[in-house]
Write an enzyme that holds these catalytic residues in place. Structure first.
Site, PDB file in Angstrom:
ATOM      1  N   LYS A   1      47.193  92.941  39.603  1.00 53.63           N
ATOM      2  CA  LYS A   1      46.795  91.451  37.434  1.00 53.63           C
ATOM      3  C   LYS A   1      46.593  90.062  38.200  1.00 53.63           C
ATOM      4  O   LYS A   1      46.228  89.995  37.547  1.00 53.63           O
ATOM      5  CB  LYS A   1      48.130  92.154  36.906  1.00 53.63           C
ATOM      6  CG  LYS A   1      48.691  93.116  36.709  1.00 53.63           C
ATOM      7  CD  LYS A   1      49.829  93.552  35.571  1.00 53.63           C
ATOM      8  CE  LYS A   1      50.984  92.949  36.862  1.00 53.63           C
ATOM      9  NZ  LYS A   1      51.660  93.524  37.492  1.00 53.63           N
TER      10      LYS A   1
ATOM     11  N   ARG B   1      55.727  93.634  28.927  1.00 56.29           N
ATOM     12  CA  ARG B   1      56.685  93.974  29.606  1.00 56.29           C
ATOM     13  C   ARG B   1      57.331  95.621  28.892  1.00 56.29           C
ATOM     14  O   ARG B   1      58.089  95.530  29.381  1.00 56.29           O
ATOM     15  CB  ARG B   1      57.171  93.262  30.837  1.00 56.29           C
ATOM     16  CG  ARG B   1      56.613  93.234  32.263  1.00 56.29           C
ATOM     17  CD  ARG B   1      57.408  92.994  32.686  1.00 56.29           C
ATOM     18  NE  ARG B   1      57.318  93.258  34.195  1.00 56.29           N
ATOM     19  CZ  ARG B   1      56.682  92.686  35.342  1.00 56.29           C
ATOM     20  NH1 ARG B   1      56.188  91.577  34.955  1.00 56.29           N
ATOM     21  NH2 ARG B   1      56.614  92.357  36.598  1.00 56.29           N
TER      22      ARG B   1
ATOM     23  N   ARG C   1      52.602  92.106  51.586  1.00 56.84           N
ATOM     24  CA  ARG C   1      52.629  90.765  50.760  1.00 56.84           C
ATOM     25  C   ARG C   1      53.614  89.502  51.520  1.00 56.84           C
ATOM     26  O   ARG C   1      54.851  89.051  51.611  1.00 56.84           O
ATOM     27  CB  ARG C   1      52.736  90.540  49.791  1.00 56.84           C
ATOM     28  CG  ARG C   1      51.964  89.551  49.112  1.00 56.84           C
ATOM     29  CD  ARG C   1      52.109  89.564  47.417  1.00 56.84           C
ATOM     30  NE  ARG C   1      52.806  89.809  46.518  1.00 56.84           N
ATOM     31  CZ  ARG C   1      52.580  90.927  45.289  1.00 56.84           C
ATOM     32  NH1 ARG C   1      51.408  91.063  44.704  1.00 56.84           N
ATOM     33  NH2 ARG C   1      53.863  91.048  44.577  1.00 56.84           N
TER      34      ARG C   1
ATOM     35  N   ARG D   1      58.104  87.061  49.340  1.00 63.48           N
ATOM     36  CA  ARG D   1      59.190  86.141  47.958  1.00 63.48           C
ATOM     37  C   ARG D   1      60.609  87.664  48.006  1.00 63.48           C
ATOM     38  O   ARG D   1      59.738  88.857  48.872  1.00 63.48           O
ATOM     39  CB  ARG D   1      58.256  87.390  46.850  1.00 63.48           C
ATOM     40  CG  ARG D   1      57.629  85.955  46.794  1.00 63.48           C
ATOM     41  CD  ARG D   1      56.111  86.472  45.033  1.00 63.48           C
ATOM     42  NE  ARG D   1      56.708  87.572  44.125  1.00 63.48           N
ATOM     43  CZ  ARG D   1      55.801  88.122  43.366  1.00 63.48           C
ATOM     44  NH1 ARG D   1      54.623  87.661  42.893  1.00 63.48           N
ATOM     45  NH2 ARG D   1      56.231  88.868  42.481  1.00 63.48           N
TER      46      ARG D   1
ATOM     47  N   ARG E   1      61.667  97.528  40.953  1.00 62.80           N
ATOM     48  CA  ARG E   1      60.695  96.854  39.997  1.00 62.80           C
ATOM     49  C   ARG E   1      59.720  98.271  39.358  1.00 62.80           C
ATOM     50  O   ARG E   1      59.392  98.052  38.519  1.00 62.80           O
ATOM     51  CB  ARG E   1      59.918  96.042  40.664  1.00 62.80           C
ATOM     52  CG  ARG E   1      60.800  94.958  40.437  1.00 62.80           C
ATOM     53  CD  ARG E   1      59.522  94.011  41.653  1.00 62.80           C
ATOM     54  NE  ARG E   1      58.902  93.284  41.426  1.00 62.80           N
ATOM     55  CZ  ARG E   1      57.835  92.587  42.349  1.00 62.80           C
ATOM     56  NH1 ARG E   1      57.722  92.963  43.019  1.00 62.80           N
ATOM     57  NH2 ARG E   1      56.301  92.114  41.830  1.00 62.80           N
TER      58      ARG E   1
HETATM   59  P1  AMP Z   1      56.062  89.678  38.025  1.00 58.29           P
HETATM   60  O1  AMP Z   1      55.383  88.460  39.698  1.00 58.29           O
HETATM   61  O2  AMP Z   1      55.316  89.453  37.225  1.00 58.29           O
HETATM   62  O3  AMP Z   1      56.010  90.901  39.031  1.00 58.29           O
HETATM   63  O4  AMP Z   1      56.999  89.269  38.031  1.00 58.29           O
HETATM   64  C1  AMP Z   1      58.592  89.121  38.651  1.00 58.29           C
HETATM   65  C2  AMP Z   1      59.680  89.694  38.478  1.00 58.29           C
HETATM   66  O5  AMP Z   1      60.264  88.297  37.121  1.00 58.29           O
HETATM   67  C3  AMP Z   1      59.851  91.196  37.565  1.00 58.29           C
HETATM   68  O6  AMP Z   1      59.885  91.965  38.393  1.00 58.29           O
HETATM   69  C4  AMP Z   1      60.766  90.602  35.894  1.00 58.29           C
HETATM   70  O7  AMP Z   1      62.261  90.557  36.922  1.00 58.29           O
HETATM   71  C5  AMP Z   1      60.563  88.941  36.351  1.00 58.29           C
HETATM   72  N1  AMP Z   1      59.501  89.067  34.938  1.00 58.29           N
HETATM   73  C6  AMP Z   1      57.868  88.944  34.746  1.00 58.29           C
HETATM   74  N2  AMP Z   1      57.719  88.822  33.457  1.00 58.29           N
HETATM   75  C7  AMP Z   1      58.808  89.279  32.483  1.00 58.29           C
HETATM   76  C8  AMP Z   1      58.632  89.401  31.503  1.00 58.29           C
HETATM   77  N3  AMP Z   1      57.374  89.472  30.286  1.00 58.29           N
HETATM   78  N4  AMP Z   1      59.255  91.214  31.420  1.00 58.29           N
HETATM   79  C9  AMP Z   1      60.753  90.741  31.272  1.00 58.29           C
HETATM   80  N5  AMP Z   1      60.714  90.180  32.905  1.00 58.29           N
HETATM   81  C10 AMP Z   1      59.634  90.010  33.912  1.00 58.29           C
END
Ligand code: AMP
Length: 219
Positions: free
Chosen positions: A13, A88, A127, A161, A172
């Site tokens: 994404k 989400r 990654r 990360r 996740r």
């Molecule tokens: P991402 O980089 O989008 O995969 O997000 C990394 C982490 O940030 C996720 O595993 C969640 O812990 C948190 N996170 C990011 N966006 C959201 C969201 N819209 N709602 C809840 N948690 C989020």
């Protein structure tokens, strides 16, 4: 245009959002990136985000809403946005509908990237990211420079990360399956969902997305 890029963690994404910013002329709104920079600032809010992020759990909706409200009110996202990693949960989707409708906007497309857990593990566990500018690399597919220095910003902060470790990725993915995937039916009811194969060369996936949402490109 307001577009949601939807899919499990590691579906691509973020990468596709950055490519689409150029093509669609609207900014990327990535809650994960916003939370990581808040965390890096060492603020109290950043510490609260970290409690959830480091173990692969979703950050509670009310904290996410605070982040998004400020962003949508800003100049940059006035003409639309590419939402990446947001919404989400169904509650987040409903909150976004309300915020957009107050601005006379609505989600035009939800692009759901299709990918299996095996593909995700292959992508995410290899990654690496520059902790200074956010540029991402992959040990096999786009290795970081052997000097260890980021090719974009020159920093030597290229690391994995915390939430890209396999056990966290699996958690996740579970959070995606139980809390996020159901959000699709919210948008299905509005007839705005398109499904796109997320496996392949980056440019191939981008072309599939633009074709699916009916955007003409030069390439
Ligand atoms: P991402 O980089 O989008 O995969 O997000 C990394 C982490 O940030 C996720 O595993 C969640 O812990 C948190 N996170 C990011 N966006 C959201 C969201 N819209 N709602 C809840 N948690 C989020």
């Amino acid at each position: 245009m307001d577009l949601v890029l939807f899919g499990p963690p590691g579906a691509g994404k973020g990468t596709q959002a950055k490519l689409l910013v150029q093509l669609l002329g609207v900014p990327q709104v990535a809650t994960g990136d916003m939370m990581r920079s808040e965390r890096a600032s060492g603020s109290e809010l950043g510490k609260r985000f970290d409690e959830f992020m480091s173990v692969g759990k979703l950050v509670p909706d009310e904290l996410v809403l605070q982040l998004i409200e400020g962003t949508l009110a800003s100049e940059t996202a006035r003409e639309g946005a590419i939402f990446d990693g947001y919404p989400r949960t169904t509650a987040q989707a409903e909150a976004l509908d309300k915020l957009l409708s107050n601005m006379g906007r609505t989600i035009d497309h939800v692009v759901s990237l299709q990918i299996t857990l095996d593909h995700i593990l292959d992508r995410v566990v290899g990654r690496r990211a520059c902790f200074n500018c956010g540029q991402t690399y992959h040990l096999r597919y786009s290795p970081p420079p052997s000097s260890g220095v980021c090719s974009v910003c020159g920093s030597s902060q290229i690391k994995q990360r915390k939430d890209d470790h396999e056990d966290v990725v699996r958690r996740r993915y579970e959070a995606y399956k139980s809390e996020t995937e159901p959000v699709l039916s919210h948008y299905e009811a509005k007839g705005v969902v398109v499904r796109v194969d997320g496996v392949g060369e980056l440019s191939e996936v981008t072309s599939r997305i633009t074709a699916a949402i009916g955007v003409e490109t030069d390439g």
